[in-house]
Design a protein around this motif. Structure first.
Motif, PDB file in Angstrom:
ATOM      1  N   PHE A  54       0.686  -1.282  -0.149  1.00  0.00           N
ATOM      2  CA  PHE A  54       0.232   0.063  -0.224  1.00  0.00           C
ATOM      3  C   PHE A  54       0.931   1.237   0.451  1.00  0.00           C
ATOM      4  O   PHE A  54       0.190   2.136  -0.808  1.00  0.00           O
ATOM      5  CB  PHE A  54      -1.074   0.018   1.078  1.00  0.00           C
ATOM      6  CG  PHE A  54      -2.338  -1.083   0.751  1.00  0.00           C
ATOM      7  CD1 PHE A  54      -3.204   0.288   0.494  1.00  0.00           C
ATOM      8  CD2 PHE A  54      -2.478  -2.532   0.915  1.00  0.00           C
ATOM      9  CE1 PHE A  54      -4.485  -0.889   0.274  1.00  0.00           C
ATOM     10  CE2 PHE A  54      -3.289  -2.647   0.349  1.00  0.00           C
ATOM     11  CZ  PHE A  54      -4.990  -2.582   0.109  1.00  0.00           C
ATOM     12  N   GLU A  60      -2.357   6.783   0.554  1.00  0.00           N
ATOM     13  CA  GLU A  60      -2.452   5.945   1.548  1.00  0.00           C
ATOM     14  C   GLU A  60      -2.239   5.151   2.305  1.00  0.00           C
ATOM     15  O   GLU A  60      -2.227   3.988   1.983  1.00  0.00           O
ATOM     16  CB  GLU A  60      -4.174   5.814   1.423  1.00  0.00           C
ATOM     17  CG  GLU A  60      -4.528   6.825   1.537  1.00  0.00           C
ATOM     18  CD  GLU A  60      -6.206   7.194   1.695  1.00  0.00           C
ATOM     19  OE1 GLU A  60      -7.008   7.182   2.223  1.00  0.00           O
ATOM     20  OE2 GLU A  60      -6.485   5.980   0.946  1.00  0.00           O
ATOM     21  N   LEU A  62      -1.739   1.087   4.429  1.00  0.00           N
ATOM     22  CA  LEU A  62      -2.908  -0.176   5.006  1.00  0.00           C
ATOM     23  C   LEU A  62      -3.187   0.805   6.068  1.00  0.00           C
ATOM     24  O   LEU A  62      -4.410   0.425   5.703  1.00  0.00           O
ATOM     25  CB  LEU A  62      -1.587  -0.848   4.940  1.00  0.00           C
ATOM     26  CG  LEU A  62      -2.449  -2.383   5.552  1.00  0.00           C
ATOM     27  CD1 LEU A  62      -3.866  -3.032   4.540  1.00  0.00           C
ATOM     28  CD2 LEU A  62      -1.722  -3.118   5.542  1.00  0.00           C
ATOM     29  N   CYS A  65      -5.999   2.354   5.398  1.00  0.00           N
ATOM     30  CA  CYS A  65      -7.401   2.136   4.301  1.00  0.00           C
ATOM     31  C   CYS A  65      -8.733   0.863   5.364  1.00  0.00           C
ATOM     32  O   CYS A  65      -9.688   0.375   4.900  1.00  0.00           O
ATOM     33  CB  CYS A  65      -6.920   0.941   3.264  1.00  0.00           C
ATOM     34  SG  CYS A  65      -5.683   2.339   2.221  1.00  0.00           S
ATOM     35  N   VAL A  66      -7.674  -0.399   6.106  1.00  0.00           N
ATOM     36  CA  VAL A  66      -7.925  -1.217   6.784  1.00  0.00           C
ATOM     37  C   VAL A  66      -7.982  -1.200   8.654  1.00  0.00           C
ATOM     38  O   VAL A  66      -6.738  -0.435   8.450  1.00  0.00           O
ATOM     39  CB  VAL A  66      -7.799  -2.302   5.906  1.00  0.00           C
ATOM     40  CG1 VAL A  66      -8.657  -2.986   4.722  1.00  0.00           C
ATOM     41  CG2 VAL A  66      -6.358  -3.090   6.171  1.00  0.00           C
ATOM     42  N   ALA A 222     -12.343  -7.518   4.218  1.00  0.00           N
ATOM     43  CA  ALA A 222     -12.093  -6.228   3.327  1.00  0.00           C
ATOM     44  C   ALA A 222     -10.763  -5.624   3.083  1.00  0.00           C
ATOM     45  O   ALA A 222     -10.513  -4.816   2.892  1.00  0.00           O
ATOM     46  CB  ALA A 222     -12.364  -5.379   5.215  1.00  0.00           C
ATOM     47  N   LEU A 223     -10.043  -6.940   3.606  1.00  0.00           N
ATOM     48  CA  LEU A 223      -8.338  -6.499   2.573  1.00  0.00           C
ATOM     49  C   LEU A 223      -8.530  -6.890   1.457  1.00  0.00           C
ATOM     50  O   LEU A 223      -7.978  -5.738   0.673  1.00  0.00           O
ATOM     51  CB  LEU A 223      -7.341  -7.316   3.347  1.00  0.00           C
ATOM     52  CG  LEU A 223      -5.984  -7.144   2.378  1.00  0.00           C
ATOM     53  CD1 LEU A 223      -5.297  -6.168   3.310  1.00  0.00           C
ATOM     54  CD2 LEU A 223      -4.933  -8.822   3.140  1.00  0.00           C
ATOM     55  N   ASP A 225     -11.170  -5.833  -0.472  1.00  0.00           N
ATOM     56  CA  ASP A 225     -11.601  -5.115  -0.886  1.00  0.00           C
ATOM     57  C   ASP A 225     -10.656  -3.682  -1.392  1.00  0.00           C
ATOM     58  O   ASP A 225     -11.103  -3.481  -2.337  1.00  0.00           O
ATOM     59  CB  ASP A 225     -13.070  -4.521   0.358  1.00  0.00           C
ATOM     60  CG  ASP A 225     -13.723  -5.743  -0.462  1.00  0.00           C
ATOM     61  OD1 ASP A 225     -14.114  -7.105  -1.343  1.00  0.00           O
ATOM     62  OD2 ASP A 225     -15.048  -5.791   0.774  1.00  0.00           O
ATOM     63  N   ALA A 226     -10.265  -3.780  -0.052  1.00  0.00           N
ATOM     64  CA  ALA A 226      -8.993  -2.661  -0.085  1.00  0.00           C
ATOM     65  C   ALA A 226      -8.467  -2.188  -1.244  1.00  0.00           C
ATOM     66  O   ALA A 226      -8.143  -0.977  -1.622  1.00  0.00           O
ATOM     67  CB  ALA A 226      -8.321  -2.078   0.923  1.00  0.00           C
ATOM     68  N   ASP A 229     -10.140  -1.667  -4.098  1.00  0.00           N
ATOM     69  CA  ASP A 229     -10.208  -0.315  -4.701  1.00  0.00           C
ATOM     70  C   ASP A 229      -8.858   0.389  -4.803  1.00  0.00           C
ATOM     71  O   ASP A 229      -9.003   1.540  -5.557  1.00  0.00           O
ATOM     72  CB  ASP A 229     -10.381   0.067  -2.917  1.00  0.00           C
ATOM     73  CG  ASP A 229     -12.213   0.291  -2.540  1.00  0.00           C
ATOM     74  OD1 ASP A 229     -12.555  -0.717  -3.624  1.00  0.00           O
ATOM     75  OD2 ASP A 229     -11.897   0.116  -1.512  1.00  0.00           O
ATOM     76  N   ARG A 230      -7.697   0.375  -4.281  1.00  0.00           N
ATOM     77  CA  ARG A 230      -6.889   0.864  -4.795  1.00  0.00           C
ATOM     78  C   ARG A 230      -6.043   0.329  -5.838  1.00  0.00           C
ATOM     79  O   ARG A 230      -5.272   1.812  -6.838  1.00  0.00           O
ATOM     80  CB  ARG A 230      -5.846   0.390  -3.545  1.00  0.00           C
ATOM     81  CG  ARG A 230      -4.303   0.157  -4.131  1.00  0.00           C
ATOM     82  CD  ARG A 230      -4.076   2.313  -3.636  1.00  0.00           C
ATOM     83  NE  ARG A 230      -4.074   2.801  -3.147  1.00  0.00           N
ATOM     84  CZ  ARG A 230      -3.082   2.635  -1.494  1.00  0.00           C
ATOM     85  NH1 ARG A 230      -2.024   2.244  -2.289  1.00  0.00           N
ATOM     86  NH2 ARG A 230      -3.961   3.607  -1.218  1.00  0.00           N
TER      87      ARG A 230
END
Length: 486
Positions: A54, A60, A62, A65-66, A222-223, A225-226, A229-230
């Motif tokens: 990240f 941003e 990590l 983001c989570v 969620a990881l 998903d993040a 998104d990245r």
């Protein structure tokens, strides 16, 4: 996605073609009636891999983001004889005390000495095994084919010249069956047979004990998903429901993809994150030999419970099976073993303290996980699944005594479901690469015999697991960027 994000930042136009309906592969989520469950990995080890990803791909980090939470205690264990022990997270002294108190004086020291030797194995192979692409020359593979674990050579030990396996080291260096079960459970959780895997597999508990276990609020999905998104923020294109069936080549180089609907997508470079069987079908000349191993899978049972999660409950509890040989024979095959036998498996009980996983504070979401034989050796699409899930649920009652009264419903996912979702043969789950055993536990390298075709993901170097998959993405991106500069 780890490779895609890095390549996009390096200036490449990147498109991801995914046979499934969403991103993340095996890192999925099951949602029903306000409950949410991870369908893949439940914990993250070596979070530095994703922190680096990240940082290198955006402004941003990590943690913005989570929400990463260090799990403490790291785990609880209930052994077959009824002994229970709770191990703190990333505390060597704490683990030593806990084992001494639960098992007896000296148990902690024996475990600590083994972990020290595992550290030596880690240091000896960390760079070539985890931080660098796997070189295909004979010297490199020969070096990693040697087991780096410094097994204690006592009188009579291994005098017949047999292989030094994790099981043989455990029996000789730990002796107590509960400590042996503790060590072997780390291998089993990754789908590795302690009777056959090299002693270097001792690095698995070393990594966990040294670097800690982490959970992502909202679940491990969620990881994924993040990271998606990245990738999207870096203008990576995603195409779902797009099954790749062939590699387009031009003048002996990878030139694109052939999709199941007949479409041909042109590309300058191709990164494949597929199972060995899929690779053999898509690009049969990619490797000199494409072995298609029959890997164990996972049976997962999601439990929706009424009633609040009790305070002080461990996030992860391992309920060890009562018959080691029966379980190992069933999962990996062995003399007289039956994959469909009515053995009671080792079950990992995951009980996250996470409001995002439950409808309200008056309910609890619990996930049970067991390593099992692959689909094909067992017909997981039939009645076996329900009976096996019953045995897993019965095992969980040892740590959730009121489970039957609290149970609202359950959902069962087997290797057959994994095969359908990911395309992996038999629903097999790849383990991390290990040094030793003549290279039998290494994965194919990240480059192939077809110029422009690279391999990433758990079925390529350095093997399976969230951290290792992230490492493979970094290696492939590095190879491509370095090649572009030459």
């Amino acid at each position: 996605m780890a490779a895609a994000a890095r390549l996009a930042v390096a200036g490449h136009r990147v498109a991801v073609y995914e046979r499934g309906a969403t991103h993340g592969g095996a890192v999925g989520r099951c949602e029903r009636e306000g409950f949410s469950f991870d369908t893949g990995p439940g914990l993250l080890h070596l979070p530095a891999v994703y922190r680096d990803l990240f940082v290198k791909t955006g402004k941003e980090p990590l943690e913005r983001c989570v929400e990463l939470v260090q799990v403490d205690p790291a785990s609880s264990h209930l052994f077959a004889d009824g002994t229970a022990v709770t191990l703190p997270n990333a505390s060597r002294a704490g683990v030593l005390r806990a084992l001494d108190e639960a098992i007896g004086a000296g148990a902690g020291e024996r475990w600590s000495e083994l972990v020290n030797r595992a550290r030596d194995a880690w240091e000896a192979t960390r760079r070539p095994l985890l931080e660098e692409p796997l070189r295909e020359d004979a010297a490199a593979r020969e070096a990693l084919g040697r087991d780096p674990y410094p097994a204690v050579r006592r009188r009579g030990l291994f005098r017949r010249g047999g292989a030094v396996t994790l099981a043989s080291v455990a029996a000789r260096e730990l002796s107590d069956p509960r400590l042996v079960a503790l060590l072997e459970s780390h291998a089993l959780a990754y789908g590795l047979d302690p009777r056959r895997v090299p002693a270097s597999a001792a690095v698995l508990p070393y990594m966990e004990q040294t670097f800690g276990s982490w959970y992502v609020r909202g679940g491990m999905r969620a990881l994924a998903d993040a990271l998606h998104d990245r990738c999207a923020a870096r203008r990576v294109e995603f195409h779902f429901g797009a099954e790749v069936v062939g590699l387009a080549e031009k003048e002996g180089r990878a030139a694109g993809l052939e999709l199941a609907d007949g479409q041909v997508v042109e590309a300058d470079l191709v990164v494949a994150g597929v199972s060995p069987g899929r690779l053999a079908s898509i690009a049969p000349t990619a490797l000199a030999e494409i072995p298609v191993p029959v890997l164990p899978g996972r049976c997962t049972v999601h439990l929706a419970l009424r009633g609040a999660r009790p305070g002080g409950t461990a996030h992860r509890t391992v309920v060890h099976g009562p018959d080691r040989e029966a379980e190992l024979d069933a999962v990996f095959g062995g003399s007289g073993g039956s994959a469909q036998g009515a053995y009671r498996p080792t079950v990992t009980v995951l009980r996250p303290d996470d409001p995002a996983t439950r409808p309200d504070a008056g309910h609890e979401a619990v996930t049970l996980v067991a390593t099992v034989a692959p689909h094909g050796r067992v017909d997981w699409s039939g009645e076996v699944a329900g009976a096996f899930a019953d045995r897993m649920t019965d095992a969980a009652r040892a740590v959730i005594p009121d489970l039957r009264e609290r149970l609202l419903w359950r959902e069962v996912r087997t290797p057959a479901d994994t095969e359908a979702a990911t395309g992996a043969e038999g629903g097999g789950v790849p383990a991390p690469a290990l040094a030793g055993a003549g290279g039998a536990f290494l994965r194919p390298g990240n480059t192939t015999r077809v110029p422009g075709l690279y391999l990433a993901g758990g079925f390529a170097h350095p093997g399976g697991g969230l951290a290792h998959a992230g490492m493979s993405g970094a290696m492939v991106a590095g190879l491509i960027v370095a090649g572009a500069r030459q």
